[in-house]
Design a protein around this motif. Structure first.
Motif, PDB file in Angstrom:
ATOM      1  N   UNK A 139      38.409  58.384  40.757  1.00 36.60           N
ATOM      2  CA  UNK A 139      37.014  58.308  41.184  1.00 36.60           C
ATOM      3  C   UNK A 139      36.590  56.865  41.441  1.00 36.60           C
ATOM      4  N   UNK A 140      36.962  55.946  40.560  1.00 36.16           N
ATOM      5  CA  UNK A 140      36.631  54.527  40.776  1.00 36.16           C
ATOM      6  C   UNK A 140      37.322  53.999  42.042  1.00 36.16           C
ATOM      7  N   UNK A 141      38.566  54.420  42.254  1.00 41.01           N
ATOM      8  CA  UNK A 141      39.299  53.991  43.441  1.00 41.01           C
ATOM      9  C   UNK A 141      38.657  54.567  44.705  1.00 41.01           C
ATOM     10  N   UNK A 142      38.303  55.843  44.665  1.00 40.64           N
ATOM     11  CA  UNK A 142      37.752  56.514  45.842  1.00 40.64           C
ATOM     12  C   UNK A 142      36.377  55.974  46.211  1.00 40.64           C
ATOM     13  N   UNK A 146      38.273  50.250  43.422  1.00 38.31           N
ATOM     14  CA  UNK A 146      38.702  49.492  42.242  1.00 38.31           C
ATOM     15  C   UNK A 146      39.873  50.218  41.581  1.00 38.31           C
ATOM     16  N   UNK A 147      41.056  49.634  41.574  1.00 40.83           N
ATOM     17  CA  UNK A 147      42.230  50.311  40.998  1.00 40.83           C
ATOM     18  C   UNK A 147      42.294  50.187  39.482  1.00 40.83           C
ATOM     19  N   UNK A 152      33.075  51.307  32.926  1.00 45.74           N
ATOM     20  CA  UNK A 152      32.317  50.057  32.981  1.00 45.74           C
ATOM     21  C   UNK A 152      31.702  49.812  31.607  1.00 45.74           C
ATOM     22  N   UNK A 153      31.710  48.547  31.176  1.00 43.95           N
ATOM     23  CA  UNK A 153      31.244  48.217  29.829  1.00 43.95           C
ATOM     24  C   UNK A 153      30.182  47.133  29.885  1.00 43.95           C
ATOM     25  N   UNK A 229      38.744  48.241  31.723  1.00 48.92           N
ATOM     26  CA  UNK A 229      37.303  48.425  31.716  1.00 48.92           C
ATOM     27  C   UNK A 229      36.682  47.285  32.518  1.00 48.92           C
ATOM     28  N   UNK A 230      35.700  47.602  33.324  1.00 48.65           N
ATOM     29  CA  UNK A 230      35.044  46.598  34.160  1.00 48.65           C
ATOM     30  C   UNK A 230      33.820  46.061  33.427  1.00 48.65           C
ATOM     31  N   UNK A 231      33.808  44.733  33.192  1.00 48.39           N
ATOM     32  CA  UNK A 231      32.679  44.115  32.498  1.00 48.39           C
ATOM     33  C   UNK A 231      32.353  42.766  33.099  1.00 48.39           C
ATOM     34  N   UNK A 232      31.307  42.117  32.570  1.00 47.35           N
ATOM     35  CA  UNK A 232      30.923  40.798  33.071  1.00 47.35           C
ATOM     36  C   UNK A 232      31.669  39.715  32.314  1.00 47.35           C
ATOM     37  N   UNK A 233      31.199  38.464  32.474  1.00 47.22           N
ATOM     38  CA  UNK A 233      31.912  37.318  31.890  1.00 47.22           C
ATOM     39  C   UNK A 233      31.838  37.276  30.367  1.00 47.22           C
TER      40      UNK A 233
END
Length: 236
Positions: A139-142, A146-147, A152-153, A229-233
């Motif tokens: 789903x994230x890729x589609x 994003x592979x 997301x955190x 997991x996708x997060x900020x800095x």
């Protein structure tokens, strides 16, 4: 005789007040049923179908009960209104006779029911199987290109009244007292994990390094699954 008359009047007044409350609750529920769908979502953050499904689950999977004075649905609506706004002000629109003390008791009862494992573990769960993780990755890729991402955190500050114990742990850099709550969601914004153990003074990176999710992700990558997991800095 005078005393008996006083008792009789007091009893009748109590009966009348109870009837008034029941009538108000009936009127309240009629107003809710007639409320436009968009307004209902705005006030309670759920659509009507989801609200009915939630009430069904709470009735059958927890010990939450309504009373003659405060029906089951009114308790749930009262709580949803408070959670949606963080205020008791709009609760008056849910049920005219609910005092703040009564509303507070209803909110506590419903939140305790929501925290029941039969409810919590059904809706908030991290993907435990490779198949579940593969679906989220797809789903994230589609949708976003994003592979390997399975969530997301980020952390968010939930304001609270100044605590009496260890107050400094809850005073955040923005100048108020809070919990710093870490959440993980998937590509559809479904919550997969919540960590609400830390006060507002705690940095995001410390909460992450202390969470079981961090250890779980590390173990997956050590087994060559390569998930992220996708997060900020704030996250290493």
């Amino acid at each position: 005789m005078h005393t008996l008359n006083m008792l009789w009047c007091a009893h009748n007044e109590e009966v009348w007040l109870r009837r008034q409350k029941r009538d108000k609750n009936r009127q309240c529920m009629e107003n809710i049923r007639e409320m436009p769908a968009t307004l209902f979502v705005q006030q309670f953050r759920l659509d009507k179908a989801t609200f009915e499904a939630l009430c069904h689950e709470l009735r059958h999977k927890t010990s939450l009960k309504g009373t003659k004075e405060i029906p089951f649905n009114v308790k749930v609506l009262c709580t949803l209104s408070f959670l949606a706004t963080g205020s008791y002000q709009r609760i008056v629109g849910v049920s005219q006779h609910l005092a703040q003390r009564t509303a507070s008791r209803c909110i506590r009862q419903v939140i305790d029911a929501l925290n029941h494992s039969a409810i919590m573990e059904k809706w908030i769960k991290f993907p435990k199987t490779r198949q579940d993780r593969a679906f989220i990755k797809q789903e994230f890729q589609r949708r976003f290109g994003l592979p390997g991402v399975i969530g997301c955190i980020d952390c968010t500050h939930i304001a609270l009244v100044k605590p009496n114990h260890e107050e400094h742990l809850f005073y955040n850099r923005k100048g108020y007292h809070s919990l710093n709550v870490q959440m993980v969601c998937d590509s559809n914004l479904l919550i997969l994990n919540v960590n609400a153990k830390f006060g507002g003074a705690t940095h995001d990176s410390h909460i992450w390094s202390s969470s079981r999710v961090e250890l779980y992700i590390r173990e997956l990558n050590q087994n060559n699954e390569q998930v992220w997991l996708l997060g900020d800095s704030g996250y290493p």
